[in-house]
Scaffold this active site. Structure first.
Site, short mmCIF file in Angstrom:
data_model
loop_
_atom_site.label_atom_id
_atom_site.label_comp_id
_atom_site.label_asym_id
_atom_site.label_seq_id
_atom_site.Cartn_x
_atom_site.Cartn_y
_atom_site.Cartn_z
N CYS A 109 -11.35 3.25 -1.34
CA CYS A 109 -10.03 3.66 -0.87
C CYS A 109 -9.82 2.98 0.48
O CYS A 109 -10.74 2.95 1.32
CB CYS A 109 -9.95 5.17 -0.70
N GLU A 132 -4.78 10.28 7.81
CA GLU A 132 -3.33 10.22 8.05
C GLU A 132 -2.92 11.14 9.19
O GLU A 132 -1.96 10.88 9.90
CB GLU A 132 -2.56 10.63 6.78
N CYS A 175 -4.13 -1.19 -2.55
CA CYS A 175 -4.28 0.26 -2.66
C CYS A 175 -5.04 0.49 -3.95
O CYS A 175 -4.62 0.04 -5.02
CB CYS A 175 -2.90 0.91 -2.72
N HIS A 209 -8.31 3.71 3.07
CA HIS A 209 -8.34 4.53 4.28
C HIS A 209 -9.77 4.75 4.80
O HIS A 209 -9.96 5.05 5.97
CB HIS A 209 -7.76 5.92 4.02
N ASP A 267 0.86 -1.19 0.00
CA ASP A 267 0.00 0.00 0.00
C ASP A 267 0.89 1.24 0.00
O ASP A 267 2.06 1.18 0.39
CB ASP A 267 -0.92 0.03 1.24
N SER A 268 0.30 2.36 -0.41
CA SER A 268 1.06 3.62 -0.40
C SER A 268 1.41 4.03 1.04
O SER A 268 2.28 4.87 1.23
CB SER A 268 0.22 4.71 -1.06
N1 DGL Z 1 -4.73 3.77 0.14
C1 DGL Z 1 -4.92 4.47 -1.08
C2 DGL Z 1 -6.11 3.92 -1.87
O1 DGL Z 1 -6.69 2.91 -1.52
C3 DGL Z 1 -5.08 5.96 -0.91
C4 DGL Z 1 -3.98 6.65 -0.17
C5 DGL Z 1 -3.11 7.52 -1.01
O2 DGL Z 1 -3.59 8.50 -1.61
O3 DGL Z 1 -1.93 7.21 -1.06
O4 DGL Z 1 -6.46 4.50 -2.88
#
Ligand code: DGL
Length: 274
Positions: free
Chosen positions: A193, A159, A74, A195, A11-12
């Site tokens: 997403c 975040e 992600c 998050h 993941d990012s």
């Molecule tokens: N976790 C990323 C997603 O599912 C979003 C977070 C980011 O922008 O890096 O799209």
């Protein structure tokens, strides 16, 4: 044949931990390596080229750890990098490696949730602009209409630990209203997403009754389990001692502290440079 190795989960940053948590619940026997590119998050606002470059570096690192199977947990990386990696980069690994994303498995079953055949997708700007969800959903359910809303402030709110604040309410209400103004018949909303599950309580607060909200974690976990059943040649390359390792491209200390809200447990991470 190479020795069995963990499944890589990428993941990012922290978001993929909401996916890992569900995968681990469903198939706890397997070993996993989680990599969060925290030093370069967020990906959601970055170009195709940059997301591809960062994701490929991360995938290569997971391959260097022996992983034969990597899940891009992600949405933004799945939307902007997965196809190019599968088409341009995987062939050089002689069919030994697999990279899977989170968009296709979600699109495959989303039709089971809706009666009105109108679905809302909430995601990062990158995911929404890529049109990956409407394109993939159309392949499986041509009759379903997809309405999308980018929520660029939601990832920073999570975040920065502001996801329970009043400030978060403002942006969540605003983006949900924008989505629902696009159609009054949406009966299913996908959190596109990783998050966003942390914002679930607030999201529900601003939704009319009768709209179902879907988080991806359980869907991805089930689809991975099915994939491993259907692909014994990949399954046998996955180690199964229930081991878990966490790596971050940023500070270990920050990762260990902040990851708990996504993962629900304390972790001990190791820093790597890509
Ligand atoms: N976790 C990323 C997603 O599912 C979003 C977070 C980011 O922008 O890096 O799209």
């Amino acid at each position: 044949m190479s020795n069995p190795a963990p499944i890589g989960i990428f993941d990012s940053g922290y978001g993929g931990l909401t996916i890992l948590k569900e995968i681990e619940n469903l198939i706890p026997r397997y070993n996993f390596i989680y990599l969060g590119d925290n030093a370069r998050t967020p990906y959601g606002t970055r170009s195709f080229e940059t997301v591809y470059e960062y994701t490929l570096e991360s995938v290569r690192w997971l391959f260097s750890q022996g992983c034969s199977l990597v899940i891009l947990a992600c949405n933004t990386a799945s939307a902007k990098a997965l196809r190019t990696i599968q088409q341009n980069d995987l062939p050089q690994y002689n069919n030994e490696k697999r990279v899977l994303g989170v968009i296709r498995p979600t699109a495959e079953i989303i039709g089971n949730y809706t009666s009105s055949k109108q679905i809302g997708i909430l995601g990062t700007k990158g995911t929404v602009q890529s049109l990956s969800y409407p394109i993939e959903i159309e392949k499986f359910y041509p009759a379903i209409k997809v309405f999308q809303q980018a929520c660029p402030l939601w990832v920073p709110l999570v975040e920065n630990n502001e996801y329970e604040s009043e400030g978060a309410d403002y942006f969540i209400k605003k983006d949900i209203e924008s989505l629902l103004n696009k159609s009054h018949d949406i009966d299913t909303i996908l959190l596109g997403c990783t998050h966003y599950p942390l914002l679930l309580n607030k999201i529900k607060r601003y939704l009319p009754a009768g709209i179902e909200v879907i988080s991806q974690g359980p869907i991805i976990a089930k689809s991975l389990e099915d994939y491993l059943h259907r692909h014994p040649e990949i399954d046998e390359k996955c180690s199964k001692n229930g081991g878990l390792q966490f790596f971050t491209t940023d500070s270990e200390k920050d990762f260990n502290t902040h990851s708990e809200i996504f993962y629900g447990k304390k972790v001990n991470s190791v820093h790597i440079d890509l």
